[in-house]
Design a protein around this motif. Sequence first.
Motif, mmCIF file in Angstrom:
data_model
loop_
_atom_site.group_PDB
_atom_site.id
_atom_site.type_symbol
_atom_site.label_atom_id
_atom_site.label_comp_id
_atom_site.label_asym_id
_atom_site.label_seq_id
_atom_site.Cartn_x
_atom_site.Cartn_y
_atom_site.Cartn_z
ATOM 1 N N LEU A 14 0.829 -1.191 0.000
ATOM 2 C CA LEU A 14 0.000 0.000 0.000
ATOM 3 C C LEU A 14 0.868 1.248 0.000
ATOM 4 C CD1 LEU A 14 -2.690 -1.063 2.636
ATOM 5 C CD2 LEU A 14 -2.875 -1.128 0.153
ATOM 6 N N PRO A 15 0.408 2.312 -0.654
ATOM 7 C CA PRO A 15 1.198 3.548 -0.668
ATOM 8 C C PRO A 15 1.153 4.263 0.674
ATOM 9 C CG PRO A 15 -0.907 3.900 -1.741
ATOM 10 C CD PRO A 15 -0.827 2.428 -1.443
ATOM 11 N N THR A 16 2.193 5.022 0.951
ATOM 12 C CA THR A 16 2.212 5.885 2.122
ATOM 13 C C THR A 16 1.315 7.088 1.855
ATOM 14 O OG1 THR A 16 4.471 5.242 2.681
ATOM 15 C CG2 THR A 16 3.679 7.318 3.608
ATOM 16 N N ALA A 17 0.418 7.409 2.795
ATOM 17 C CA ALA A 17 -0.497 8.539 2.647
ATOM 18 C C ALA A 17 -0.079 9.650 3.620
ATOM 19 C CB ALA A 17 -1.931 8.109 2.928
ATOM 20 N N LEU A 18 0.096 10.851 3.104
ATOM 21 C CA LEU A 18 0.538 11.985 3.907
ATOM 22 C C LEU A 18 -0.421 13.155 3.745
ATOM 23 C CD1 LEU A 18 4.349 11.901 3.011
ATOM 24 C CD2 LEU A 18 3.235 10.890 5.013
ATOM 25 N N LYS A 19 -0.627 13.880 4.822
ATOM 26 C CA LYS A 19 -1.538 15.029 4.830
ATOM 27 C C LYS A 19 -0.730 16.324 4.784
ATOM 28 C CE LYS A 19 -5.263 17.002 7.663
ATOM 29 N NZ LYS A 19 -6.019 16.831 8.943
ATOM 30 N N ILE A 20 -1.073 17.193 3.844
ATOM 31 C CA ILE A 20 -0.373 18.457 3.644
ATOM 32 C C ILE A 20 -1.389 19.596 3.696
ATOM 33 C CG2 ILE A 20 1.031 19.835 2.060
ATOM 34 C CD1 ILE A 20 2.488 17.395 3.144
ATOM 35 N N LEU A 21 -1.046 20.684 4.381
ATOM 36 C CA LEU A 21 -1.893 21.868 4.416
ATOM 37 C C LEU A 21 -1.396 22.900 3.416
ATOM 38 C CD1 LEU A 21 -2.527 22.469 8.236
ATOM 39 C CD2 LEU A 21 -3.815 21.051 6.623
#
Length: 203
Positions: A14-21
């Motif tokens: 699974l891909p790494t999921a990252l949250k960006i503002l």
Amino acid sequence: MDYENSDRGDRTILPTALKILIAGGFGVGKTTLVGSVSETQPLRTEEVLSEQGIGVDDISGVETKATTTVAMDFGRISFGDDLVLYLFGTPGQDRFWFIWDELALGALGAVVLADTRRLADCFPSIDYFEGQGLPFIVAVNCFDGSRQYSLDEVKMALNLDPEVPVMLCDARKRESSKEVLISLLHHVMKGRGLTREPESVGS
């Protein structure tokens, strides 16, 4: 994305999921940046500017702006098969800042968009992320007809720490917006002392 046969004992990758503002002042281009780079139809919570905003919303320098984000913008971009960035554009006006704490939960870092015509408008975003200890970069959105300043001049005017990257961008263009996100990832990894990054970043 690679899927392998679980009957052989292999795992699904699974891909790494990252949250960006994506933050900044009113009318700086947050919605535009999210929309230009998102690989899916972006979610927008824009409303038409109304008479109630007269005297409250400062539209000097962006007099042609007719709508404003009242909750958030949301988009997604993938880098290869191993990394997905979820982009959350913050509302720009003071009266919607109560949403920021919710949006910031779990975020890896932030992009502060700046407009040299209204440079002071990004101070609240910078102060917020510095107070939260959230790594960020500043991207100067190059509007047509606006006066151009050197990156050193912008950094000095914003009184940024030396390690905070400052770059130019055109939020309307996908490749420019993508470079902004890549720069933020590099900055975050450098701050964490990481030397290895997903292979797809920068490709």
